[in-house]
Design a protein around this motif. Structure first.
Motif, PDB file in Angstrom:
ATOM      1  N   ASN A 165       0.771  -1.280   0.101  1.00  0.00           N
ATOM      2  CA  ASN A 165      -0.015   0.064   0.146  1.00  0.00           C
ATOM      3  C   ASN A 165       0.973   1.265   0.154  1.00  0.00           C
ATOM      4  N   GLU A 166       1.900   1.297   0.979  1.00  0.00           N
ATOM      5  CA  GLU A 166       2.845   2.301   0.719  1.00  0.00           C
ATOM      6  C   GLU A 166       3.738   2.537  -0.671  1.00  0.00           C
ATOM      7  N   TYR A 167       4.002   1.600  -1.393  1.00  0.00           N
ATOM      8  CA  TYR A 167       4.434   1.457  -2.276  1.00  0.00           C
ATOM      9  C   TYR A 167       3.854   2.078  -3.457  1.00  0.00           C
ATOM     10  N   ILE A 168       2.528   1.968  -3.547  1.00  0.00           N
ATOM     11  CA  ILE A 168       1.546   1.989  -4.648  1.00  0.00           C
ATOM     12  C   ILE A 168       0.933   3.386  -4.591  1.00  0.00           C
ATOM     13  N   ASN A 169       0.483   3.830  -3.221  1.00  0.00           N
ATOM     14  CA  ASN A 169       0.034   5.086  -3.199  1.00  0.00           C
ATOM     15  C   ASN A 169       0.914   6.179  -3.334  1.00  0.00           C
ATOM     16  N   ASP A 170       0.346   7.459  -3.734  1.00  0.00           N
ATOM     17  CA  ASP A 170       1.274   8.729  -3.814  1.00  0.00           C
ATOM     18  C   ASP A 170       1.577   9.137  -2.367  1.00  0.00           C
ATOM     19  N   GLY A 177       8.112  24.928  -1.188  1.00  0.00           N
ATOM     20  CA  GLY A 177       7.010  25.585  -0.269  1.00  0.00           C
ATOM     21  C   GLY A 177       5.574  25.306  -0.806  1.00  0.00           C
ATOM     22  N   THR A 178       5.589  24.285  -1.619  1.00  0.00           N
ATOM     23  CA  THR A 178       4.133  23.886  -2.120  1.00  0.00           C
ATOM     24  C   THR A 178       3.844  22.613  -1.840  1.00  0.00           C
ATOM     25  N   ARG A 179       2.758  22.357  -1.050  1.00  0.00           N
ATOM     26  CA  ARG A 179       2.333  21.021  -0.777  1.00  0.00           C
ATOM     27  C   ARG A 179       1.731  20.238  -1.865  1.00  0.00           C
ATOM     28  N   LYS A 180       2.162  18.983  -2.083  1.00  0.00           N
ATOM     29  CA  LYS A 180       1.633  18.599  -3.391  1.00  0.00           C
ATOM     30  C   LYS A 180       1.983  16.927  -3.046  1.00  0.00           C
ATOM     31  N   MET A 181       1.537  16.151  -4.285  1.00  0.00           N
ATOM     32  CA  MET A 181       1.567  14.614  -4.061  1.00  0.00           C
ATOM     33  C   MET A 181       2.457  14.109  -5.219  1.00  0.00           C
ATOM     34  N   VAL A 182       3.771  13.334  -4.729  1.00  0.00           N
ATOM     35  CA  VAL A 182       4.541  12.648  -5.755  1.00  0.00           C
ATOM     36  C   VAL A 182       4.515  11.133  -5.725  1.00  0.00           C
ATOM     37  N   PRO A 183       4.836  10.396  -6.832  1.00  0.00           N
ATOM     38  CA  PRO A 183       4.778   8.908  -6.848  1.00  0.00           C
ATOM     39  C   PRO A 183       5.659   8.409  -5.737  1.00  0.00           C
ATOM     40  N   GLU A 212       0.208  19.053   6.379  1.00  0.00           N
ATOM     41  CA  GLU A 212      -0.713  20.114   7.012  1.00  0.00           C
ATOM     42  C   GLU A 212      -0.364  21.177   8.064  1.00  0.00           C
ATOM     43  N   THR A 213       0.551  20.453   8.825  1.00  0.00           N
ATOM     44  CA  THR A 213       0.838  21.303   9.983  1.00  0.00           C
ATOM     45  C   THR A 213       1.991  22.249   9.675  1.00  0.00           C
ATOM     46  N   LEU A 214       2.876  21.978   8.876  1.00  0.00           N
ATOM     47  CA  LEU A 214       3.948  22.801   8.603  1.00  0.00           C
ATOM     48  C   LEU A 214       3.711  23.484   7.055  1.00  0.00           C
ATOM     49  N   GLU A 215       2.711  23.491   6.521  1.00  0.00           N
ATOM     50  CA  GLU A 215       2.531  24.002   5.214  1.00  0.00           C
ATOM     51  C   GLU A 215       2.640  25.712   5.252  1.00  0.00           C
ATOM     52  N   GLY A 216       3.428  26.152   4.540  1.00  0.00           N
ATOM     53  CA  GLY A 216       3.553  27.695   4.819  1.00  0.00           C
ATOM     54  C   GLY A 216       4.846  28.049   5.605  1.00  0.00           C
ATOM     55  N   LYS A 217       5.411  26.965   6.014  1.00  0.00           N
ATOM     56  CA  LYS A 217       6.370  27.295   7.284  1.00  0.00           C
ATOM     57  C   LYS A 217       7.659  26.582   6.850  1.00  0.00           C
ATOM     58  N   ASP A 219      10.353  25.051   3.270  1.00  0.00           N
ATOM     59  CA  ASP A 219      10.395  25.031   1.649  1.00  0.00           C
ATOM     60  C   ASP A 219      10.400  23.474   1.423  1.00  0.00           C
ATOM     61  N   THR A 220      10.834  22.655   2.322  1.00  0.00           N
ATOM     62  CA  THR A 220      11.136  21.259   1.999  1.00  0.00           C
ATOM     63  C   THR A 220      10.581  20.302   3.038  1.00  0.00           C
ATOM     64  N   LEU A 221       9.628  19.382   2.877  1.00  0.00           N
ATOM     65  CA  LEU A 221       9.544  18.416   3.815  1.00  0.00           C
ATOM     66  C   LEU A 221       9.013  17.121   2.944  1.00  0.00           C
ATOM     67  N   ASN A 222       9.698  16.086   3.411  1.00  0.00           N
ATOM     68  CA  ASN A 222       9.859  14.997   2.854  1.00  0.00           C
ATOM     69  C   ASN A 222       9.874  13.557   3.643  1.00  0.00           C
ATOM     70  N   TYR A 223       9.032  12.518   3.666  1.00  0.00           N
ATOM     71  CA  TYR A 223       9.468  11.124   4.126  1.00  0.00           C
ATOM     72  C   TYR A 223       9.939  10.108   3.103  1.00  0.00           C
ATOM     73  N   LYS A 224      10.985   9.462   3.394  1.00  0.00           N
ATOM     74  CA  LYS A 224      11.322   8.295   2.685  1.00  0.00           C
ATOM     75  C   LYS A 224      11.669   7.073   3.526  1.00  0.00           C
ATOM     76  N   THR A 225      11.517   6.022   2.920  1.00  0.00           N
ATOM     77  CA  THR A 225      11.742   4.815   3.417  1.00  0.00           C
ATOM     78  C   THR A 225      13.019   4.367   2.965  1.00  0.00           C
ATOM     79  N   ILE A 226      13.820   3.760   4.027  1.00  0.00           N
ATOM     80  CA  ILE A 226      15.209   3.264   3.757  1.00  0.00           C
ATOM     81  C   ILE A 226      15.305   1.779   3.588  1.00  0.00           C
ATOM     82  N   ARG A 227      16.118   1.461   2.565  1.00  0.00           N
ATOM     83  CA  ARG A 227      16.265   0.208   2.104  1.00  0.00           C
ATOM     84  C   ARG A 227      17.692  -0.195   1.653  1.00  0.00           C
TER      85      ARG A 227
END
Length: 352
Positions: A165-170, A177-183, A212-217, A219-227
């Motif tokens: 589920n984590e691998y398939i959903n965006d 600075g923009t909140r968006k969805m990435v593959p 949502e909490t950090l939008e506008g605060k 420039d960059t926010l992301n989460y990545k899985t380590i493999r």
């Protein structure tokens, strides 16, 4: 809060119930009772709403440790009976539905209380609080075999359905600075941890509500899985070139049979925040490697106890009135220092 139900007594659920049983009166719920557990177990069909309502009506709270697609009925029953609700889900639609219920709930509605989302969000928020202005927030978590083999270099110590589920959903991010969805499975980067090379890539759900909490605060926010290196390429081939993304149950069966759980696993948690402290540009980091530990004479995999201890610590904090007593709880609202002072949060200090 004295009486807690735990629904789903698999690897993680059994440990959640065991940990909570040291503090509360726990009732485990599943179709089949596991052997040698220190808590009461009620067996029945968890998809039977009447059965579930009858059991939960006698509880003060419930923790759902079911696969992501089975959490919602438990949350709806908790909402109906007016008790506290906690789960481990990374699934965004499930969380959105629970959040809607939380607007009028009599108790707490706290999904996403596992490792990621969950613990990593608490750690990341704690780092953010040290800055007067933020620039970048990067959160990374990996649950891996300690001694990998094969091209995939992986074993499914966590729910295969949840991983797929984590691998398939965006994945949700903040970029420029923009909140968006990435593959998911994109944005591959290389990480070196104590001389060992890894890769990390985007997966869905790990940030919980942090965008949502950090939008506008930030420039960059992301989460990545380590493999281990090469994993993302193989999963893209499996899911998209072989088009197994449309056959999730088959994919789950293939991967479960090909890569069963290993005893010796390791969980890496890494968070980095950059920003300004006053006028000075600064960077703060958090890093820990967690390994299997023994609890009540039984050895538990790193992924099991790091996930179970996180939700158990949040339950403790609600019981101790250190968190709100009703409505939706965001993981980033949980104070890290108080989290570590709970009986179960203390396990993360590596001093147990």
């Amino acid at each position: 809060m004295k009486h807690i139900a735990v629904v789903g007594l698999g690897k993680v659920g059994s440990l959640v119930a065991t940990l909570l049983n040291d503090i509360f009166t726990v009732t485990g719920i599943d179709q089949k009772a596991p052997a040698d557990v220190p808590f009461k177990v009620v067996t029945g069909n968890i998809t039977d709403k009447n059965f579930l309502e009858d059991v939960l009506s006698k509880q003060d709270g419930v923790v759902s440790c079911l696969p992501y697609n089975l959490n919602l009925p438990v949350a709806e029953t908790a909402f109906k009976t007016g008790i506290h609700y906690f789960d481990l889900t990374e699934d965004v639609p499930t969380t959105s539905a629970i959040r809607k219920m939380a607007e009028t709930s009599k108790g707490v509605m706290a999904p996403q209380c596992g490792l990621a989302p969950g613990f990593i969000g608490i750690v990341g928020a704690d780092l953010c609080h040290r800055f007067t202005k933020l620039r970048d927030v990067e959160l990374r978590v990996g649950a891996l075999p300690r001694y990998p083999n094969g091209l995939m270099a992986y074993s499914f110590t966590w729910s295969p359905a949840g991983v797929i589920n984590e691998y398939i959903n965006d994945a949700e991010v903040i970029h420029n600075g923009t909140r968006k969805m990435v593959p998911s499975l994109d944005g591959v980067e290389y990480i070196n941890i104590e001389g060992q090379e890894f890769e990390a890539f985007s997966t869905s759900g790990g940030l919980g509500t942090l965008c949502e909490t950090l939008e506008g605060k930030v420039d960059t926010l992301n989460y990545k899985t380590i493999r281990y290196p090469g994993h993302a390429k193989l999963m893209r081939f499996l899911l998209y070139e072989l088009i197994l993304k449309d056959k999730r149950e088959l994919t789950e069966q293939i991967l479960t049979e090909a890569k069963p759980p290993v005893r010796e696993d390791v969980v890496y948690v890494y968070a980095v925040v950059e920003g300004w402290k006053g006028q000075e540009l600064a960077r703060d980091e958090f890093y820990q490697a967690y390994h299997p530990i023994t609890i009540h004479g039984k050895e538990w995999r790193a992924i099991s106890w790091t996930t179970a201890a996180s939700v158990a610590a949040v339950v403790e904090m609600v019981a101790n009135k250190e968190l709100p007593q009703k409505g939706f709880i965001k993981q980033e609202e949980i104070p890290f220092e108080k989290f570590l002072k709970t009986k179960n949060g203390f396990l993360y200090t590596n001093k147990q």
